[in-house]
Design a protein around this motif. Structure first.
Motif, PDB file in Angstrom:
ATOM      1  N   ILE A  62       0.856  -1.177   0.000  1.00 19.23           N
ATOM      2  CA  ILE A  62       0.000   0.000   0.000  1.00 19.23           C
ATOM      3  C   ILE A  62       0.896   1.232   0.000  1.00 19.23           C
ATOM      4  O   ILE A  62       1.752   1.382   0.868  1.00 19.23           O
ATOM      5  N   LEU A  63       0.688   2.094  -0.967  1.00 16.25           N
ATOM      6  CA  LEU A  63       1.419   3.355  -1.072  1.00 16.25           C
ATOM      7  C   LEU A  63       0.408   4.470  -0.903  1.00 16.25           C
ATOM      8  O   LEU A  63      -0.566   4.548  -1.660  1.00 16.25           O
ATOM      9  N   VAL A  64       0.626   5.297   0.102  1.00 13.67           N
ATOM     10  CA  VAL A  64      -0.373   6.303   0.459  1.00 13.67           C
ATOM     11  C   VAL A  64       0.221   7.705   0.523  1.00 13.67           C
ATOM     12  O   VAL A  64       1.410   7.882   0.772  1.00 13.67           O
ATOM     13  N   ILE A  65      -0.653   8.663   0.317  1.00 13.01           N
ATOM     14  CA  ILE A  65      -0.368  10.077   0.545  1.00 13.01           C
ATOM     15  C   ILE A  65      -1.101  10.447   1.829  1.00 13.01           C
ATOM     16  O   ILE A  65      -2.268  10.080   2.014  1.00 13.01           O
ATOM     17  N   ALA A  66      -0.439  11.172   2.706  1.00 11.32           N
ATOM     18  CA  ALA A  66      -1.066  11.676   3.925  1.00 11.32           C
ATOM     19  C   ALA A  66      -1.471  13.120   3.681  1.00 11.32           C
ATOM     20  O   ALA A  66      -0.658  13.929   3.234  1.00 11.32           O
ATOM     21  N   GLU A  67      -2.733  13.419   3.988  1.00  8.48           N
ATOM     22  CA  GLU A  67      -3.241  14.775   3.820  1.00  8.48           C
ATOM     23  C   GLU A  67      -3.646  15.347   5.171  1.00  8.48           C
ATOM     24  O   GLU A  67      -4.148  14.627   6.037  1.00  8.48           O
ATOM     25  N   ASP A  68      -3.426  16.649   5.330  1.00 13.66           N
ATOM     26  CA  ASP A  68      -3.814  17.321   6.572  1.00 13.66           C
ATOM     27  C   ASP A  68      -5.324  17.586   6.568  1.00 13.66           C
ATOM     28  O   ASP A  68      -6.039  17.192   5.633  1.00 13.66           O
ATOM     29  N   ALA A  69      -5.800  18.262   7.584  1.00 19.66           N
ATOM     30  CA  ALA A  69      -7.233  18.516   7.737  1.00 19.66           C
ATOM     31  C   ALA A  69      -7.807  19.328   6.575  1.00 19.66           C
ATOM     32  O   ALA A  69      -8.998  19.220   6.267  1.00 19.66           O
ATOM     33  N   ALA A  70      -6.961  20.117   5.910  1.00 22.25           N
ATOM     34  CA  ALA A  70      -7.413  20.921   4.771  1.00 22.25           C
ATOM     35  C   ALA A  70      -7.312  20.162   3.449  1.00 22.25           C
ATOM     36  O   ALA A  70      -7.624  20.717   2.393  1.00 22.25           O
ATOM     37  N   GLY A  71      -6.860  18.906   3.497  1.00 22.07           N
ATOM     38  CA  GLY A  71      -6.729  18.114   2.276  1.00 22.07           C
ATOM     39  C   GLY A  71      -5.430  18.341   1.532  1.00 22.07           C
ATOM     40  O   GLY A  71      -5.276  17.880   0.399  1.00 22.07           O
ATOM     41  N   GLU A  72      -4.469  19.012   2.165  1.00 23.12           N
ATOM     42  CA  GLU A  72      -3.176  19.260   1.538  1.00 23.12           C
ATOM     43  C   GLU A  72      -2.213  18.126   1.854  1.00 23.12           C
ATOM     44  O   GLU A  72      -2.108  17.712   3.013  1.00 23.12           O
ATOM     45  N   PRO A  73      -1.480  17.614   0.863  1.00 27.56           N
ATOM     46  CA  PRO A  73      -0.508  16.547   1.118  1.00 27.56           C
ATOM     47  C   PRO A  73       0.613  17.020   2.043  1.00 27.56           C
ATOM     48  O   PRO A  73       1.177  18.100   1.846  1.00 27.56           O
ATOM     49  N   VAL A  74       0.894  16.215   3.074  1.00 29.71           N
ATOM     50  CA  VAL A  74       1.958  16.536   4.032  1.00 29.71           C
ATOM     51  C   VAL A  74       3.009  15.430   4.111  1.00 29.71           C
ATOM     52  O   VAL A  74       4.032  15.600   4.773  1.00 29.71           O
ATOM     53  N   GLY A  75       2.768  14.302   3.442  1.00 33.01           N
ATOM     54  CA  GLY A  75       3.733  13.215   3.477  1.00 33.01           C
ATOM     55  C   GLY A  75       3.218  12.000   2.742  1.00 33.01           C
ATOM     56  O   GLY A  75       2.174  12.040   2.080  1.00 33.01           O
ATOM     57  N   ASN A  76       3.979  10.906   2.862  1.00 34.33           N
ATOM     58  CA  ASN A  76       3.581   9.659   2.219  1.00 34.33           C
ATOM     59  C   ASN A  76       4.170   8.482   2.986  1.00 34.33           C
ATOM     60  O   ASN A  76       5.013   8.658   3.875  1.00 34.33           O
ATOM     61  N   ALA A  77       3.713   7.297   2.621  1.00 40.55           N
ATOM     62  CA  ALA A  77       4.229   6.080   3.253  1.00 40.55           C
ATOM     63  C   ALA A  77       4.018   4.895   2.320  1.00 40.55           C
ATOM     64  O   ALA A  77       3.130   4.909   1.461  1.00 40.55           O
ATOM     65  N   TRP A  78       4.842   3.883   2.540  1.00 42.53           N
ATOM     66  CA  TRP A  78       4.751   2.621   1.797  1.00 42.53           C
ATOM     67  C   TRP A  78       4.823   1.513   2.825  1.00 42.53           C
ATOM     68  O   TRP A  78       5.766   1.428   3.606  1.00 42.53           O
TER      69      TRP A  78
END
Length: 160
Positions: A62-78
């Protein structure tokens, strides 16, 4: 400071391609401390090919983008199956986690890690393992603060 909330979503194909370029560059920068640049580049490319042979569609990864409360990307993970355990193990492996430069030092690393842990726990995993480069003191502090402990250690020495 309260930990910020993040939401994880799967990477798009464009995000995946950018991610692979970034990961390979970062791996090369880390590995040149212990091997030649050519060997580091081959190792970085080989790792992606070995663990993600079908790219973002590789089963059980699973490869994901992490978004903050405003929906802005702040990071990712695999995250995927633990490569050190037998097929079907209940252990997952955190292959990579990143907080984007603009979001660092705001608690997003802990937030992303907590969401990844919750994700793999929902999938029935009972353990999450990872590797961390010894010189990455910020990551080591994050993992220790989050309850991770050293389970194995590799060491090397440059000779000559």
């Amino acid at each position: 400071m309260d930990r910020p909330r993040v939401t994880l979503r799967e990477m798009t194909e464009d995000e995946y391609r950018s991610y692979v370029d970034e990961v390979q560059g970062a791996v090369v920068r880390e590995l040149v401390a212990t091997m030649s640049e050519d060997e580091a580049r081959a190792t970085a490319a080989g790792g992606i090919a070995q663990y993600l042979p079908q790219g973002a569609a590789t089963p059980r990864h699973i490869l994901v983008i992490a978004e903050d409360a405003a929906g802005e990307p702040v990071g990712n993970a695999w995250v995927g199956p633990d490569p050190h355990r037998a097929e079907g193990s209940d252990a997952a492996w955190l292959y990579d986690i990143n907080v984007y430069p603009h979001a660092r030092r705001n608690g997003y690393g802990s937030a992303i890690l907590a969401e990844v842990e919750a994700l793999v726990a929902r999938d029935g995993m009972t353990r999450l393992g990872l590797n961390v480069v010894a010189t990455n003191l910020a990551a080591i502090a994050l993992y220790r603060k989050s309850g991770y402990a050293v389970s194995t250690m590799q060491m090397s020495k440059v000779l000559g």
